[in-house]
Design a protein around this motif. Structure first.
Motif, short mmCIF file in Angstrom:
data_model
loop_
_atom_site.label_atom_id
_atom_site.label_comp_id
_atom_site.label_asym_id
_atom_site.label_seq_id
_atom_site.Cartn_x
_atom_site.Cartn_y
_atom_site.Cartn_z
N VAL A 250 26.16 46.38 37.12
CA VAL A 250 26.76 45.10 37.49
C VAL A 250 26.86 44.23 36.24
O VAL A 250 26.18 44.48 35.23
N GLY A 251 27.69 43.22 36.30
CA GLY A 251 27.82 42.36 35.13
C GLY A 251 28.86 41.26 35.34
O GLY A 251 29.43 41.09 36.41
N ILE A 252 29.08 40.52 34.25
CA ILE A 252 29.98 39.37 34.24
C ILE A 252 31.11 39.65 33.26
O ILE A 252 30.89 40.18 32.17
N MET A 253 32.34 39.28 33.64
CA MET A 253 33.48 39.34 32.73
C MET A 253 34.05 37.93 32.60
O MET A 253 34.53 37.34 33.58
N GLN A 254 33.96 37.38 31.39
CA GLN A 254 34.47 36.04 31.15
C GLN A 254 35.99 36.05 31.02
O GLN A 254 36.58 36.98 30.47
N GLY A 255 36.64 35.00 31.54
CA GLY A 255 38.09 34.90 31.45
C GLY A 255 38.83 35.69 32.50
O GLY A 255 40.03 35.91 32.38
N PHE A 256 38.12 36.11 33.55
CA PHE A 256 38.72 36.85 34.66
C PHE A 256 38.33 36.17 35.98
O PHE A 256 37.36 35.42 36.04
N MET A 257 39.08 36.49 37.01
CA MET A 257 38.71 36.09 38.37
C MET A 257 38.98 37.25 39.31
O MET A 257 39.82 38.11 39.03
N GLU A 258 38.23 37.27 40.39
CA GLU A 258 38.41 38.33 41.39
C GLU A 258 39.27 37.82 42.54
O GLU A 258 39.04 36.74 43.08
N GLN A 259 40.25 38.61 42.90
CA GLN A 259 41.10 38.26 44.04
C GLN A 259 40.43 38.66 45.35
O GLN A 259 39.41 39.36 45.35
N ALA A 260 41.00 38.23 46.46
CA ALA A 260 40.49 38.65 47.77
C ALA A 260 40.62 40.16 47.90
O ALA A 260 41.53 40.77 47.34
N ASN A 261 39.70 40.76 48.64
CA ASN A 261 39.75 42.21 48.85
C ASN A 261 40.61 42.54 50.08
O ASN A 261 40.29 43.45 50.85
N VAL A 262 41.70 41.81 50.24
CA VAL A 262 42.60 41.98 51.38
C VAL A 262 43.92 42.55 50.89
O VAL A 262 44.53 42.01 49.95
N ASN A 263 44.36 43.64 51.51
CA ASN A 263 45.69 44.20 51.24
C ASN A 263 46.64 43.62 52.29
O ASN A 263 46.61 44.03 53.45
N PRO A 264 47.48 42.65 51.90
CA PRO A 264 48.30 41.97 52.91
C PRO A 264 49.26 42.89 53.65
O PRO A 264 49.47 42.72 54.84
N VAL A 265 49.84 43.87 52.95
CA VAL A 265 50.77 44.79 53.60
C VAL A 265 50.04 45.60 54.67
O VAL A 265 50.52 45.76 55.80
N SER A 266 48.86 46.10 54.31
CA SER A 266 48.08 46.90 55.25
C SER A 266 47.63 46.06 56.45
O SER A 266 47.70 46.51 57.60
#
Length: 241
Positions: free
Chosen positions: A188-204
């Motif tokens: 596990v860890g941190i990535m600076q300058g990034f963001m995580e999107q929702a884990n939702v696939n809208p098409v699915s």
């Protein structure tokens, strides 16, 4: 009432609940760090009829822990968590955990979420930076530095797999078991300058909504037909009696 009607009604209620969770997921497709809500159904067997009758339970919801996609923002106060770990924040009633790592720094140097909650270190204390120290650097283990001087560290926590998660606002969770400080920063860890999107696939999710709507309509038709059959049977018995 015929057992078939009870079975159909139980199925209809289960489909309605699933539609509600899917609609909630789709509504939060653009919410950073959002975790989709899933639902698990079980079969209930009734022995009150001549033959055992299977019903669908009301279902139990759970929050998916699957990670969302990461996107680069170049904002030094945005961080994304990699692996199965969470940032800790101070909610109104205690600690909560989130994957939304978009942060702001107050004029006093305190790190907060975009919605104003304090971001905590591994000991549960708010993180205080030097407001005049410039842009902080954030290492994989969460260590915060300004001008080469360490100022603190983001708390990174793991939540037991068997813990039940209650949603806190949109992207946060509150577990029913204690979270533990992360120790293995290879996993596990941190990535600076990034963001995580929702884990939702809208098409699915939309496709599943359409399928469930069709199933709901099919069950409704079955109920209507069963009611008509019952009504016709009662009418026939009445005429012959």
């Amino acid at each position: 009432m015929q057992p078939s009607l009870y079975v159909s009604l139980s199925g209809q209620m289960a489909l309605m609940r699933r539609m509600e969770t899917l609609a909630h997921n789709v509504a939060n497709v653009n919410t950073a760090g959002f975790r989709a809500e899933e639902i698990k159904f079980e079969e209930l067997i009734s022995q009150k009829t001549d033959a055992p009758t299977a019903f669908v339970s009301g279902g139990s919801t759970f929050i998916s822990r699957q990670a969302g996609d990461l996107i680069r923002t170049e904002n030094p106060l945005d961080v994304a968590v990699t692996g199965d770990a969470w940032l800790s924040i101070q909610g109104p009633n205690g600690r909560a955990y989130t994957r939304d790592g978009r942060m702001t720094m107050t004029p006093e140097g305190e790190l907060r979420t975009l919605t104003g909650y304090q971001i905590l270190d591994v000991g549960g204390a708010p993180i205080q930076l030097d407001p005049t120290g410039g842009t902080p650097g954030i290492a994989r283990d969460g260590t915060l530095t300004q001008g080469g001087v360490q100022r603190g560290a983001l708390g990174l926590f793991t939540i037991p797999e068997q813990a039940n998660l209650t949603r806190f606002e949109n992207s946060g969770v509150i577990p029913d078991m204690a979270a533990e400080p992360a120790l293995d920063f290879n996993r596990v860890g941190i990535m600076q300058g990034f963001m995580e999107q929702a884990n939702v696939n809208p098409v699915s999710e939309i496709s599943r909504l359409i399928q469930i709507q069709r199933s709901f309509d099919s069950v409704s038709n079955s109920i209507t037909q069963a009611e008509q059959t019952l009504g016709n049977a009662i009418k026939t018995l009445g005429e012959t009696s």
